[in-house]
Design a protein around this motif. Sequence first.
Motif, mmCIF file in Angstrom:
data_model
loop_
_atom_site.group_PDB
_atom_site.id
_atom_site.type_symbol
_atom_site.label_atom_id
_atom_site.label_comp_id
_atom_site.label_asym_id
_atom_site.label_seq_id
_atom_site.Cartn_x
_atom_site.Cartn_y
_atom_site.Cartn_z
ATOM 1 N N LEU A 327 52.750 36.564 45.966
ATOM 2 C CA LEU A 327 52.987 37.957 45.604
ATOM 3 C C LEU A 327 53.158 38.111 44.104
ATOM 4 O O LEU A 327 52.606 39.013 43.492
ATOM 5 C CB LEU A 327 54.225 38.487 46.332
ATOM 6 C CG LEU A 327 53.995 38.862 47.792
ATOM 7 C CD1 LEU A 327 55.274 39.319 48.419
ATOM 8 C CD2 LEU A 327 52.967 39.950 47.879
ATOM 9 N N ALA A 328 53.937 37.225 43.493
ATOM 10 C CA ALA A 328 54.164 37.339 42.052
ATOM 11 C C ALA A 328 52.869 37.126 41.274
ATOM 12 O O ALA A 328 52.632 37.766 40.258
ATOM 13 C CB ALA A 328 55.219 36.333 41.613
ATOM 14 N N ASN A 329 52.002 36.238 41.765
ATOM 15 C CA ASN A 329 50.778 35.952 41.032
ATOM 16 C C ASN A 329 49.729 37.030 41.165
ATOM 17 O O ASN A 329 48.941 37.244 40.260
ATOM 18 C CB ASN A 329 50.155 34.640 41.542
ATOM 19 C CG ASN A 329 50.809 33.433 40.947
ATOM 20 O OD1 ASN A 329 51.362 33.500 39.871
ATOM 21 N ND2 ASN A 329 50.735 32.317 41.642
ATOM 22 N N THR A 330 49.632 37.661 42.334
ATOM 23 C CA THR A 330 48.457 38.483 42.582
ATOM 24 C C THR A 330 48.719 39.925 42.967
ATOM 25 O O THR A 330 47.787 40.699 43.064
ATOM 26 C CB THR A 330 47.615 37.885 43.729
ATOM 27 O OG1 THR A 330 48.452 37.794 44.883
ATOM 28 C CG2 THR A 330 47.080 36.531 43.383
ATOM 29 N N PHE B 68 44.895 41.840 36.539
ATOM 30 C CA PHE B 68 46.034 42.689 36.200
ATOM 31 C C PHE B 68 45.626 43.719 35.155
ATOM 32 O O PHE B 68 46.089 44.853 35.171
ATOM 33 C CB PHE B 68 47.183 41.839 35.644
ATOM 34 C CG PHE B 68 48.040 41.208 36.708
ATOM 35 C CD1 PHE B 68 49.338 40.835 36.422
ATOM 36 C CD2 PHE B 68 47.560 40.971 37.979
ATOM 37 C CE1 PHE B 68 50.134 40.232 37.385
ATOM 38 C CE2 PHE B 68 48.340 40.370 38.946
ATOM 39 C CZ PHE B 68 49.632 40.000 38.640
ATOM 40 N N ALA B 166 45.368 30.743 39.219
ATOM 41 C CA ALA B 166 46.104 31.284 40.354
ATOM 42 C C ALA B 166 46.067 32.799 40.334
ATOM 43 O O ALA B 166 46.156 33.442 41.378
ATOM 44 C CB ALA B 166 47.554 30.824 40.300
ATOM 45 N N ASP B 167 45.943 33.370 39.138
ATOM 46 C CA ASP B 167 45.945 34.835 39.039
ATOM 47 C C ASP B 167 44.512 35.369 39.105
ATOM 48 O O ASP B 167 43.558 34.613 39.020
ATOM 49 C CB ASP B 167 46.632 35.269 37.743
ATOM 50 C CG ASP B 167 46.121 34.515 36.534
ATOM 51 O OD1 ASP B 167 46.182 35.056 35.421
ATOM 52 O OD2 ASP B 167 45.658 33.367 36.697
ATOM 53 N N ALA B 168 44.379 36.666 39.226
ATOM 54 C CA ALA B 168 43.054 37.285 39.309
ATOM 55 C C ALA B 168 42.451 37.272 37.920
ATOM 56 O O ALA B 168 42.928 37.974 37.024
ATOM 57 C CB ALA B 168 43.191 38.712 39.829
ATOM 58 N N ASN B 205 48.758 30.037 35.998
ATOM 59 C CA ASN B 205 48.745 31.423 35.554
ATOM 60 C C ASN B 205 48.219 31.564 34.156
ATOM 61 O O ASN B 205 48.931 31.351 33.185
ATOM 62 C CB ASN B 205 50.176 31.960 35.576
ATOM 63 C CG ASN B 205 50.498 32.570 36.896
ATOM 64 O OD1 ASN B 205 49.871 33.527 37.300
ATOM 65 N ND2 ASN B 205 51.445 31.982 37.578
ATOM 66 N N VAL C 126 60.910 39.315 45.055
ATOM 67 C CA VAL C 126 59.555 39.872 45.010
ATOM 68 C C VAL C 126 59.480 41.187 45.771
ATOM 69 O O VAL C 126 58.720 42.086 45.408
ATOM 70 C CB VAL C 126 58.482 38.905 45.585
ATOM 71 C CG1 VAL C 126 58.115 37.869 44.573
ATOM 72 C CG2 VAL C 126 58.900 38.291 46.875
ATOM 73 N N ALA C 223 60.972 38.017 38.624
ATOM 74 C CA ALA C 223 59.979 38.544 39.564
ATOM 75 C C ALA C 223 59.931 40.070 39.597
ATOM 76 O O ALA C 223 58.848 40.642 39.502
ATOM 77 C CB ALA C 223 60.218 37.969 40.956
ATOM 78 N N ILE C 226 57.914 41.444 36.695
ATOM 79 C CA ILE C 226 56.468 41.286 36.686
ATOM 80 C C ILE C 226 55.788 42.510 37.293
ATOM 81 O O ILE C 226 54.693 42.889 36.895
ATOM 82 C CB ILE C 226 56.061 40.020 37.463
ATOM 83 C CG1 ILE C 226 56.583 38.784 36.744
ATOM 84 C CG2 ILE C 226 54.567 39.925 37.624
ATOM 85 C CD1 ILE C 226 56.167 37.492 37.394
ATOM 86 N N PHE C 227 56.473 43.151 38.230
ATOM 87 C CA PHE C 227 55.861 44.276 38.917
ATOM 88 C C PHE C 227 56.162 45.613 38.260
ATOM 89 O O PHE C 227 55.547 46.610 38.627
ATOM 90 C CB PHE C 227 56.400 44.357 40.359
ATOM 91 C CG PHE C 227 56.059 43.172 41.202
ATOM 92 C CD1 PHE C 227 56.713 41.972 41.032
ATOM 93 C CD2 PHE C 227 55.104 43.272 42.184
ATOM 94 C CE1 PHE C 227 56.412 40.880 41.825
ATOM 95 C CE2 PHE C 227 54.806 42.195 42.987
ATOM 96 C CZ PHE C 227 55.461 40.995 42.805
#
Lengths: 381, 360, 301
Positions: A327-330, B68, B166-168, B205, C126, C223, C226-227
């Motif tokens: 979740l954190a990565n994508t 992102f 790992a990330d887009a 990342n 998360v 976490a 990040i969002f």
Amino acid sequence: MGVTLESDTESNMNEGQTLAKEPLSTLSAVPSPTLSASSPGLQPNTPDSTSEQGSRTKSVLRDLRKVSTQRIHRSERIFQGTLLVGGLFVLALFATVLGVSLVEAWPSITKFGWSFLWTSTWNPHRHIFGAWTYIVGTFWVTGIALLFAIPIAILSSLFLSDYSPKWLVGAVSTLMEMLAGIPSIVFGAFGIIFMVPLLRDHVEPFLANTLGRHWDFFNGDAMGYGILAAGLVVGIMVIPLVATVTRDSLVMVPRETVEASYALGSTKAEMVFFVKLPAVVPGIIGSVILGFGRAIGETMAVLLLIGNQASIPTSIQDVGYTISSLLANTFTYAVIDPLYSAAEIELGLILLVISLVVNTLGRELLMKLMGGRLAGSVGGG
Amino acid sequence: MNFVKRSFGLAAALAVVSVLSGVGSAHATDLTISGSTMLFPLEQVWANAYMKSHPGVHISVASTGSGFGISNAANGNITIGASDAYLTKDLRKRYESLASIPVAFDDTQVIYNIPGIGKSKLIRMDGPVLARIFMGKIRFWDDKAIRAINPSVKFPHQRIKVIHRADASGTTFVFTDYLSQTSKEWYDEIGRDLSPSWPVGSGYNGSDAVVAAVMATPGAIGYVGLGWINEYHLSSMALKNLDGYYVVGSVKTIRNAGKAALHDPTFPDDFNRSIVWNLHGKDVYPDANFEFWMVSTSLPAATMLEVKKMIIWALTKGQHEKYTVKTGFAPLPFAPLKPRLNKILNRLLPGNSLKIESGG
Amino acid sequence: MAENVLPEKGLSVYRKVRNALLGALTAVAFVLAVTPLLAIIYVAYDRGKAALSLSFLTTLPGGFPVGIEGGIANGIVGSLILIVIASLLSVPVGVWAGLYLWDQSHTPLAKATRLLSDLLLGVPSVIWGVVGFYVFSTNTGYGFHWGFSGLAAGLTLGFIMIPIVTRVTEQALRDVPRSYIEGALALGASRFQVVRGLAIPAAITGIGTGILLGVLNVLGQTAPLIFTNYYNTGIPKNLVGSNGSVGDLAMQIFIYIHEPSKGLHVKAMAAALVLTVIVLLLDMGIRLLAWGSRKYAQRMG
């Protein structure tokens, strides 16, 4: 971070347990100088029905009862209503968390149903999603963490409660508790700088050359990153939590039990290991469950160390992926596709449910043991 | 008790006052650019130079991955989203208010860490073999397929450790573009994506983390842009192009790729097309790409003004070699570009026509 | 004297050895537990000390790669901003909810609220990030559409703090001796007067402890950021909108540790040390507060 919320156990015993049982509002306080009949402390002397004093007392009691059944003054009602709003905030917050998760995960829940849980394919390109790989990865990391942490934590808690010299007890307990507060990103950074090279160059090849000759499970490629690195670092994080909570249970073992054991001729170790420890098994289970809850939600340290590979680990040196790291990565990319983001949130929902169940179980177990005080950490990061 | 309450209140008040005063004396405008880790080196250099010549503006650059960048720009979370991947038709349909402006030119290269092989040794690689490595089907460096392309190189018997993102990632997009076009296996099983389902390897990342992992892991293979290769003096492989030549990525070879691509009259006005593989030429690198800045046209007017100023600077002064070539990017080839860029910028600056001079 | 019937004097060798061994085992385990934690602090100091200086704390990052020159002022100020915003949300709401739980604790609604508040303590970070993304940041849907901004992140961190403050406030209020409350009520005070003039002041150090505990928890959160915020290499002018993100110490460590540059690793370790020191100081402060209030309560009887 795990900082114990409970204050000193002495005040625990004296005031919190007996007095806290009775809430304030059973006292119907009235702004006129009459006494409240329902408060135990304000009861008049027990009526003596036989004497003439008794009949006077009876009429006083009748008046008091009348007073207590009058409507509560309006300002009190308003005040109570205002307080209610505070509680409603908490309810609203919970509803928001649950609501957002459910609503956003709904497209994925309806599309995949229960098979989401055991499907191991995760292919955003082709819109095939399954949680199994991530669930397995999460449990691998948590499992390694607990396997490493529990023995050390329990033995350390025995040290804290029984074996450390009296003059040192305060210092070492405080040390352990303070170390529980170190943020997880610091652990993650430490893991990259220190743990990964250590594992890649020394520990993992060692395991492959020794145990790996007999069992394939230990015979993976030494990468440094992987479930072992993540598991060990999360384990280090969880040790103070499990140790301090177990120590708190140990301290509550009654002196009589300890002295009885000595009276029967046991050595110190026998008392500690064969009498005290079995007596606090519920506390230990509770602390382990809390540690499990903390480990399972751990994100940053895992993300930096686990290798972020969506495959099921086949060896101890292998890489993997946990729900929180994915979740954190994508996640903020997944929102460009509704099904993709719904699948990720469904993963999050699974994590949420497991965390809630586990944390509540641990807390309830410990509350029963500790008599109403909140023990354990409010940590995680 | 009173003391505690009072001191707490005092501390809080001090904190708020200091924060507000700090914020008040901060810069007049702020821009946040985040996204592509490939473009990150150039963006940092640009940000430093722009802030020097425009005091009062602060540009914060972060490398979060092209995925992102696209997504957060489209959702209004950041001001400018950087991406190595162009906007595909689906994305364009879904985010109609998102404009993409090409600002630089770079490529994706394969980096490696093979014990015993020095930096000066050139290693060749072609698409099918590369795909099989990244699918886990070729597992050792001295595999005969690798040796067949590199007869003069002595490879150790070392496990290949695949390092991916790992990330887009837009870098991943460009890389898997090359693999999809050269290897039927890869195209069928995995395909081109910002975030494909990697069969093997470990994920990190950002290109920065990929570089760090490859540098630290013996036997590793990974992929990053030319900017990172220049910044950390890494060695990369020579990839086979359409005409059969093995070409190492450099400013010169990606410039050739750009020229070759833009000579095609059907090349779309908004640059939203892959220029990977399908180019002819001897010194043409087969895995080059445009770098895009994505901007949502629904940004508030004040921010939009600063954004436009920044974009114009990037497209003019920013293209100077001391920024681009120095950090490993090719300046945008201007002659064919000018009318197209004018069109794109008009989308952001309705009513104004802008004169863009070639940056050099 | 039947020596072969009476047990031998003292303990058998086996028991003696086992006693000593097990005792030693616990000490070894304790050392094993504490060593990695102390090692982290030592490693952070050792690898990061080259970067530590006053200017490290007061200058903004710069150079190429960004951060190689300058310091972590953006992270320190940003973290401060986030904590202030989080507290501005969580302290009123948390204390209010705690008051409700204390006052009405026998009602079924309060029992349910307490359960939910405890459940909220167990929500993974998360998930808070996802909630914050939808409620505060993203520009689609029913949220506030504030973009990646300090306000969005601060409020999300406030969400995380609310259950902590609530729980500790309720407990602090329960710790106020019943005799005080009953005495005031007997004198005819209204419940509001009791709360404002007696219960809250008596519980204030407990509540303060709870706030600091919440801050402690939230300081290291990465976490959720990040969002909702990600990062800023400077200090923003406004805290809302697409250009309103703030720096943050924890995010800074995360970003620097990813870079291949060894120089940035040194700064990451130095920043980690700064963060750890802040956390430990805060922790000590909480302990001192709790100890002080206990002493006070003991004196009051």
